[in-house]
Design a protein around this motif. Structure first.
Motif, PDB file in Angstrom:
ATOM      1  N   PRO A 482       0.744  -1.274  -0.066  1.00  0.00           N
ATOM      2  CA  PRO A 482      -0.023   0.049   0.055  1.00  0.00           C
ATOM      3  C   PRO A 482       0.842   1.262  -0.076  1.00  0.00           C
ATOM      4  N   ASN A 483       0.328   2.330  -0.505  1.00  0.00           N
ATOM      5  CA  ASN A 483       1.150   3.786  -0.636  1.00  0.00           C
ATOM      6  C   ASN A 483       1.416   4.084   0.604  1.00  0.00           C
ATOM      7  N   ASN A 484       2.642   4.702   0.804  1.00  0.00           N
ATOM      8  CA  ASN A 484       3.347   5.261   2.052  1.00  0.00           C
ATOM      9  C   ASN A 484       2.256   6.082   3.063  1.00  0.00           C
ATOM     10  N   ARG A 485       1.346   6.687   2.052  1.00  0.00           N
ATOM     11  CA  ARG A 485       0.358   7.516   2.985  1.00  0.00           C
ATOM     12  C   ARG A 485      -0.423   6.757   4.016  1.00  0.00           C
ATOM     13  N   ARG A 528      -8.396   0.289  -0.364  1.00  0.00           N
ATOM     14  CA  ARG A 528      -9.521   1.285  -0.162  1.00  0.00           C
ATOM     15  C   ARG A 528      -9.870   1.795   1.306  1.00  0.00           C
ATOM     16  N   GLU A 529     -10.175   3.032   1.172  1.00  0.00           N
ATOM     17  CA  GLU A 529     -10.402   3.731   2.464  1.00  0.00           C
ATOM     18  C   GLU A 529     -11.798   3.597   2.729  1.00  0.00           C
ATOM     19  N   LEU A 530     -12.206   3.059   4.145  1.00  0.00           N
ATOM     20  CA  LEU A 530     -13.472   2.766   4.365  1.00  0.00           C
ATOM     21  C   LEU A 530     -14.190   4.096   5.024  1.00  0.00           C
ATOM     22  N   ASN A 531     -15.497   3.957   4.562  1.00  0.00           N
ATOM     23  CA  ASN A 531     -16.284   5.092   4.934  1.00  0.00           C
ATOM     24  C   ASN A 531     -15.700   6.548   4.913  1.00  0.00           C
ATOM     25  N   THR A 532     -15.557   6.764   3.688  1.00  0.00           N
ATOM     26  CA  THR A 532     -14.842   7.934   3.288  1.00  0.00           C
ATOM     27  C   THR A 532     -15.423   8.937   2.247  1.00  0.00           C
ATOM     28  N   SER A 533     -15.198  10.128   2.137  1.00  0.00           N
ATOM     29  CA  SER A 533     -15.659  10.868   1.109  1.00  0.00           C
ATOM     30  C   SER A 533     -14.439  11.326   0.095  1.00  0.00           C
ATOM     31  N   TYR A 534     -14.784  11.631  -1.103  1.00  0.00           N
ATOM     32  CA  TYR A 534     -13.658  11.828  -1.862  1.00  0.00           C
ATOM     33  C   TYR A 534     -12.902  13.135  -1.655  1.00  0.00           C
ATOM     34  N   VAL A 542      -4.746  10.538   6.344  1.00  0.00           N
ATOM     35  CA  VAL A 542      -5.906   9.504   6.182  1.00  0.00           C
ATOM     36  C   VAL A 542      -5.886   9.073   7.558  1.00  0.00           C
ATOM     37  N   THR A 543      -7.370   9.149   7.801  1.00  0.00           N
ATOM     38  CA  THR A 543      -7.955   8.646   9.111  1.00  0.00           C
ATOM     39  C   THR A 543      -8.655   7.493   9.346  1.00  0.00           C
ATOM     40  N   THR A 544      -9.413   7.266   8.094  1.00  0.00           N
ATOM     41  CA  THR A 544     -10.139   6.025   8.063  1.00  0.00           C
ATOM     42  C   THR A 544      -9.590   4.706   8.014  1.00  0.00           C
ATOM     43  N   ASP A 545     -10.306   3.581   8.370  1.00  0.00           N
ATOM     44  CA  ASP A 545      -9.671   2.290   8.194  1.00  0.00           C
ATOM     45  C   ASP A 545      -9.386   1.977   6.703  1.00  0.00           C
ATOM     46  N   ILE A 546      -8.633   0.949   6.370  1.00  0.00           N
ATOM     47  CA  ILE A 546      -8.389   0.563   5.033  1.00  0.00           C
ATOM     48  C   ILE A 546      -8.586  -1.021   4.773  1.00  0.00           C
ATOM     49  N   ASP A 547      -8.763  -1.304   3.673  1.00  0.00           N
ATOM     50  CA  ASP A 547      -8.771  -2.832   3.430  1.00  0.00           C
ATOM     51  C   ASP A 547      -8.463  -2.987   1.895  1.00  0.00           C
ATOM     52  N   PHE A 578      -3.704   4.652 -26.631  1.00  0.00           N
ATOM     53  CA  PHE A 578      -5.369   4.643 -26.200  1.00  0.00           C
ATOM     54  C   PHE A 578      -5.247   3.723 -24.723  1.00  0.00           C
ATOM     55  N   VAL A 579      -5.773   4.364 -24.021  1.00  0.00           N
ATOM     56  CA  VAL A 579      -5.997   3.725 -22.771  1.00  0.00           C
ATOM     57  C   VAL A 579      -7.626   3.797 -22.537  1.00  0.00           C
ATOM     58  N   ASP A 580      -7.971   2.357 -21.850  1.00  0.00           N
ATOM     59  CA  ASP A 580      -9.421   2.614 -21.336  1.00  0.00           C
ATOM     60  C   ASP A 580      -9.205   1.807 -20.009  1.00  0.00           C
ATOM     61  N   THR A 581      -9.467   2.891 -18.821  1.00  0.00           N
ATOM     62  CA  THR A 581      -9.121   2.135 -17.371  1.00  0.00           C
ATOM     63  C   THR A 581     -10.196   2.751 -16.466  1.00  0.00           C
ATOM     64  N   GLU A 582     -10.737   1.950 -15.554  1.00  0.00           N
ATOM     65  CA  GLU A 582     -11.483   2.096 -14.427  1.00  0.00           C
ATOM     66  C   GLU A 582     -11.016   1.565 -13.225  1.00  0.00           C
ATOM     67  N   ARG A 583     -11.109   2.297 -12.014  1.00  0.00           N
ATOM     68  CA  ARG A 583     -10.724   1.649 -10.850  1.00  0.00           C
ATOM     69  C   ARG A 583     -11.659   2.093  -9.597  1.00  0.00           C
ATOM     70  N   LEU A 584     -11.558   1.160  -8.488  1.00  0.00           N
ATOM     71  CA  LEU A 584     -12.018   1.770  -7.290  1.00  0.00           C
ATOM     72  C   LEU A 584     -10.991   1.431  -6.405  1.00  0.00           C
ATOM     73  N   TYR A 585     -10.304   2.435  -5.613  1.00  0.00           N
ATOM     74  CA  TYR A 585      -9.417   2.412  -5.033  1.00  0.00           C
ATOM     75  C   TYR A 585      -9.254   3.502  -4.072  1.00  0.00           C
ATOM     76  N   GLU A 586      -8.377   3.762  -3.030  1.00  0.00           N
ATOM     77  CA  GLU A 586      -8.306   4.766  -1.892  1.00  0.00           C
ATOM     78  C   GLU A 586      -9.470   5.285  -1.783  1.00  0.00           C
ATOM     79  N   ASN A 587      -9.583   6.498  -2.059  1.00  0.00           N
ATOM     80  CA  ASN A 587     -10.834   7.088  -1.517  1.00  0.00           C
ATOM     81  C   ASN A 587     -11.988   7.472  -2.470  1.00  0.00           C
ATOM     82  N   PHE A 588     -11.874   6.413  -3.678  1.00  0.00           N
ATOM     83  CA  PHE A 588     -12.996   6.788  -4.681  1.00  0.00           C
ATOM     84  C   PHE A 588     -14.260   6.116  -3.948  1.00  0.00           C
TER      85      PHE A 588
END
Lengths: 717, 247
Positions: A482-485, A528-534, A542-547, A578-588
């Motif tokens: 996971p990121n150093n953050r 992913r950060e849990l219970n967060t807003s973007y 970062v204060t929330t928990d992650i998984d 050309f790149v097509d990408t989507e992800r769900l991560y960090e505080n998304f």
């Protein structure tokens, strides 16, 4: 009587012996009858053979008996074969050899990797190309960003490859990860690399599916190899709008010593351009380095590099939450980097490579008077052995160890973490045929901090489809912590992972290169950060928990065309991604295309050398489609698109030498058309204020010169 | 009168002996890596030209001597020897190329000199690289039967980075051609350093291309042509010691 019998026996033995011994005599010539000295004449599948003398004549004696195949070969000629009935007599064989035509070259595995080196055959770009690329401003990353698979993200530091963010790409120098490859970050300004392109003899940019030698990068590895021992003592001096540099190289019998020093002050550069940032202190600083190389022929090479530098800058930035308010961002940096490596060839079949490095970096920041400090160091070592099992396969096995520590404070808050990672890897390369090659590797890595072990297999293969073309396939599984953050905030999760699948076709001739590469990357276990807003602020705490419940994909096509044939002295290349990408991560909050992605990226680079006046002119045009940005007032998440990015840069360099003094004068204009590019928008927390994210500069001019002297009295330094 | 004729005759014979011996001197210089012998060869050739400054053959002889010496200094390597002759050689060859624009060999020799300069300081590649390559191509275009032109073309392809037009397979082809063409004129094989040089370079190019057997054959061939060729012996030992797989 006795005597006669003995004689008869002797005679019998002799005839027997004579009978067994066949002699083939003859002359090897070309079709016109001219002798071919040194041609090889041998019996197929035996060790019996001779060389023709200077006149092309040979005599081969053998006790072989029966039908045998005589082979006559000589370099540059087609091999001749003839079967002969050997029955203990003398035979004459005059051979005329036909001139050979060139043959097929061997396959090189290329999927995922673009190499830029002086000594490999697949070179697509080389170091000198980097400094002559307009718009790259002599920066390695600037030139790498003209290659397919990359996205130029003007306001963020780092390398963005195939849908991956900057943390997913590692830079490696002589086999060692460099943790502070770029100069320290200033919010909103992409930073240059700390290293000069002339330090490296080769660059291998892997946009995916990279070797098992490396890990901890979900997207890519940029591998740089420092120069071997220089052969001449030189003195060079550079003067440009960014400062002064001096370098001296002294060559000893088997070794060389290089000393460099430079002073950087961007005041003149920023004075001339209109900046979108207010510098109350223009970036300034200095750095010095020492490099020692000892080389024993092709047998072994030892390299040691030590550098230290420091710089500072001060910027005034808008406070996005309070309209009209600005705050000062100050930076004081100090950086040390040491890298030592030893390559030893025990024989042509076996070599060992051992390396260590130590890097330390301290950034002292001031956010509107609030102090913050980040200190990180990394110690690492690697040792590996490569061995050719036979003519067709070779095996590389190694172990890598690293320990790193990051400590950060903000005002009265402080946190840190300490990590040790160990990896073992092995890679087998197998070329059963000239036109087919396969590389299979596996890398096991362990993180002490996460208490986790993971195994990543890597496979790549290539098949030649014609004299100049080949198809390659590659794939593998890659891990990254996971990121150093998160680690700094005391949050722990497991490795994130990415699987790469790559297919590549390439067609390369003497003067033209065409590559097309399609890929699919599937991301799993993203943090992913849990219970967060973007919150788009990269400096957020970062204060929330992650998984590890995040995931995503990236897929696309990269096309590269380089041509030096069209016009003499013209070299141009076009790269499109050309790149097509989507992800769900960090505080998304939901799956989306990240803000650093441009779906379409186009770069056109042209260089023309005007021979009569020794002048090189170059132009670079870049286009990137608009990137997503986050508007808190919109229902859609990251659904807005910023305007597209466009840039035209030109540069001109004049090369001259007066006796042994060699000089290059160069000038460049970045963003010639003064286009007002906007990378995206930032909103105040309440969504009422909108600020465009802009480059530090629009049109800017850069001028400099470089002088080097190669032949001077050796006692002068 | 008779004395004068016999004196002239003697001079003539001496002169041709001299011509014979520069070829041999260069060969010895190449074999023994002797700076002194190289200098002697060039100085002798230069002297001959001073006697007949307008003789085109003598001009080409000196050009060839310069070309040979500089290549020899690269092989040693000997920077001092190179530095001593480079500017004279370049000046002379530039003039020859100007005077004889259709001479492939002259173009090739100038190309080689630029190549040597790049070899000494790679930065000059920016300045001289394309000149060197186009002269090398001109060489084989104008004189497609010249071993010298093919040999220079091969070196150019061998040393030029591939992104700038270098090509190992082309280099191999070039040296094969050099050898074929030299052998096609059996009389020229004696004391011919260029022929020997092409054989060992071809061997090294084969090695680089991964054709070990062919490389060995090349070094062995060089030793048939010149049993005293230490460099070929060294290369052969090296390649043989580095693998147990001998045929």
């Amino acid at each position: 009587m006795m005597k006669t019998m003995l004689l008869a026996l002797a005679a019998l033995l002799m005839t027997n012996f004579g009978y067994a011994q066949s002699t083939v005599k003859g002359k090897v010539t070309d079709l016109q009858g001219n002798p071919i000295p040194g041609a090889n004449i041998y019996l197929l599948n035996t060790t019996i053979g001779v060389s023709a003398n200077k006149e092309g004549e040979f005599m081969l004696s053998t006790s072989e008996f029966g039908t045998r195949t005589v082979v006559v070969s000589s370099i540059g000629y087609e091999t001749f074969q003839q079967s002969m009935e050997l029955a203990g007599k003398e035979y004459t064989l005059d051979v005329k050899l036909r001139e050979a035509t060139s043959e097929l070259s061997e396959v090189v595995i290329t999927a995922g990797t673009i190499e830029a080196t002086n000594d490999r055959k697949v070179a697509v770009l080389r170091p000198l190309d980097i400094v002559t690329t307009a718009g790259a401003q002599g920066d390695i990353i600037g030139a790498i960003q003209t290659l397919p698979g990359t996205t130029r993200v003007g306001e963020q530091t780092g390398l963005f490859v195939r849908g991956g963010d900057a943390s997913e790409a590692n830079v490696v120098i002589d086999g060692m990860i460099v943790q502070n490859f770029f100069t320290s970050d200033v919010p909103g300004i992409a930073q240059r690399s700390r290293f000069s392109p002339f330090q490296f003899k080769g660059t291998a940019f892997s946009s995916g599916g990279y070797s098992a030698r490396f890990g901890q990068a979900l997207s890519s590895v940029l591998e740089l190899n420092t120069n071997d021992r220089p052969t001449r003592s030189t003195l060079t001096a550079g003067l440009s709008m960014s400062g002064l540099s001096r370098a001296a190289t002294k060559v000893f019998n088997k070794s060389s010593l290089e000393i460099t020093g430079n002073y950087i002050n961007l005041t003149p550069f920023y004075q001339l351009a209109n900046t979108n940032f207010d510098f109350y202190e223009a970036p300034n600083g200095g750095a010095g380095s020492l490099r020692w190389v000892t080389q024993h022929g092709d047998k072994s090479i030892f390299k040691l590099l030590a550098s230290h530098g420091g710089f500072g800058s001060g910027t005034e930035l808008p406070n996005i939450n309070v309209a009209g308010e600005r705050f000062r961002f100050g930076l004081k940096n100090s950086n040390t980097y040491t890298n030592g490596s030893y390559l030893h060839h025990f024989s042509n079949r076996t070599y060992s490579f051992t390396a260590f490095s130590f890097g330390e970096n301290t950034d002292k920041l001031s956010f509107g008077g609030t102090p913050s400090e980040t200190n990180e160091w990394r110690l690492q070592a690697r040792t590996e052995i490569g061995h050719d099992l036979n003519e067709k396969s070779s095996l590389l096995t190694g172990i890598e160890w690293q320990r790193f520590n990051v400590a950060r404070s903000f005002d009265v808050f402080a946190s840190k973490f300490d990590e040790t990672q160990v990896a073992i890897y092995s890679e087998l390369e197998w070329k059963p045929k000239k036109n087919f090659g396969l590389k299979a590797g596996v890398r096991g890595e362990h993180s002490q901090l996460l208490n986790q072990t993971a195994l990543g297999p890597r496979v790549s293969s290539a098949i030649k489809t014609g004299k100049n073309s080949q198809v390659s396939l590659a794939g593998g599984l890659f891990y990254q912590s996971p990121n150093n953050r998160y680690l700094l905030a005391g949050k722990r999760a497991n490795f994130q992972q990415a699987a790469h699948y790559i297919a590549n076709y390439q067609w390369v001739t003497d003067k033209q290169t065409f590559r097309v590469e399609g890929y699919h990357k599937s991301y799993g276990h993203l943090v992913r950060e849990l219970n967060t807003s973007y919150n788009p602020n990269p400096y957020r705490w970062v204060t929330t928990d992650i998984d590890n419940s995040g995931n995503g994909y990236a897929q696309g096509v990269d096309v590269f065309w380089r041509d030096r044939k069209l016009l003499k002295n013209l070299d141009y290349w076009i790269s499109y991604s050309f790149v097509d990408t989507e992800r769900l991560y960090e505080n998304f909050t939901r799956t989306a295309t990240p803000s650093f992605i441009s779906t379409h990226n186009l770069n056109v680079i042209a260089k023309y050398f005007i021979e009569p006046i020794n002048t090189n002119v170059a132009a670079t045009y870049s286009y990137a489609s608009g990137r997503p940005y986050y508007d808190p007032n919109e229902a859609g998440f990251l659904s807005n698109r910023a305007p597209h990015y466009e840039n035209l840069s030109i540069s001109i360099s004049y090369i001259t030498n007066i006796k042994e003094v060699f000089a290059v004068f160069y000038a460049g204009v970045d963003n010639l058309l003064d286009r007002k590019n906007i990378f995206g928008y930032r909103y105040s927390n309440d969504g009422t204020q909108r600020y465009p994210v802009e480059p530090a500069l629009y049109r800017s001019v850069f001028v400099g010169m470089n002088i080097s002297m190669s032949a001077f009295n050796r006692d002068e330094i | 009168m008779k004395t004068t004729i016999s004196f002239l005759l003697a001079m003539f014979i001496y002169g041709s002996l001299l011509a014979q011996s520069t070829q041999e001197l260069m060969y010895q210089a190449y074999l023994n890596r002797s700076a002194e012998t190289w200098k002697k060869a060039v100085d002798l050739t230069a002297k001959e030209l001073t006697a007949k400054p307008n003789d085109p053959t003598k001009q080409m002889d000196l050009a060839y001597a310069y070309f040979s010496l500089l290549n020899g200094s690269m092989a040693m390597p000997n920077d001092d020897l190179f530095d001593e002759y480079i500017s004279d050689a370049k000046k002379f060859l530039k003039k020859i190329v100007e005077d004889k624009p259709k001479s492939g060999e002259a173009a090739a020799m100038l190309s080689s000199i630029y190549g040597n300069e790049i070899g000494k300081s790679p930065m000059k590649g920016m300045l001289l690289g394309s000149k060197s390559s186009s002269l090398a191509e001109k060489g084989i275009l104008f004189e497609p039967n010249s071993p010298l032109a093919w040999s220079v073309y091969a070196s150019n392809k061998y040393y030029t980075p591939s992104s700038f037009g270098g090509d190992l397979q082309e280099a191999i082809k070039g040296w094969e051609k050099t050898i074929q063409l030299s052998q096609a004129n059996a009389g020229t094989l004696k004391d011919n350093w260029l022929y020997l040089n092409a054989i060992v370079f071809l061997g090294q190019a084969y090695e680089k291309a991964g054709s070990r057997e062919k490389a060995i054959a090349a070094y062995e061939k060089a030793l048939v042509v010149e049993p005293q060729f230490q460099y070929a012996k060294m290369l052969l030992n090296k390649i043989k010691n580095t693998s147990n797989e001998k045929k």
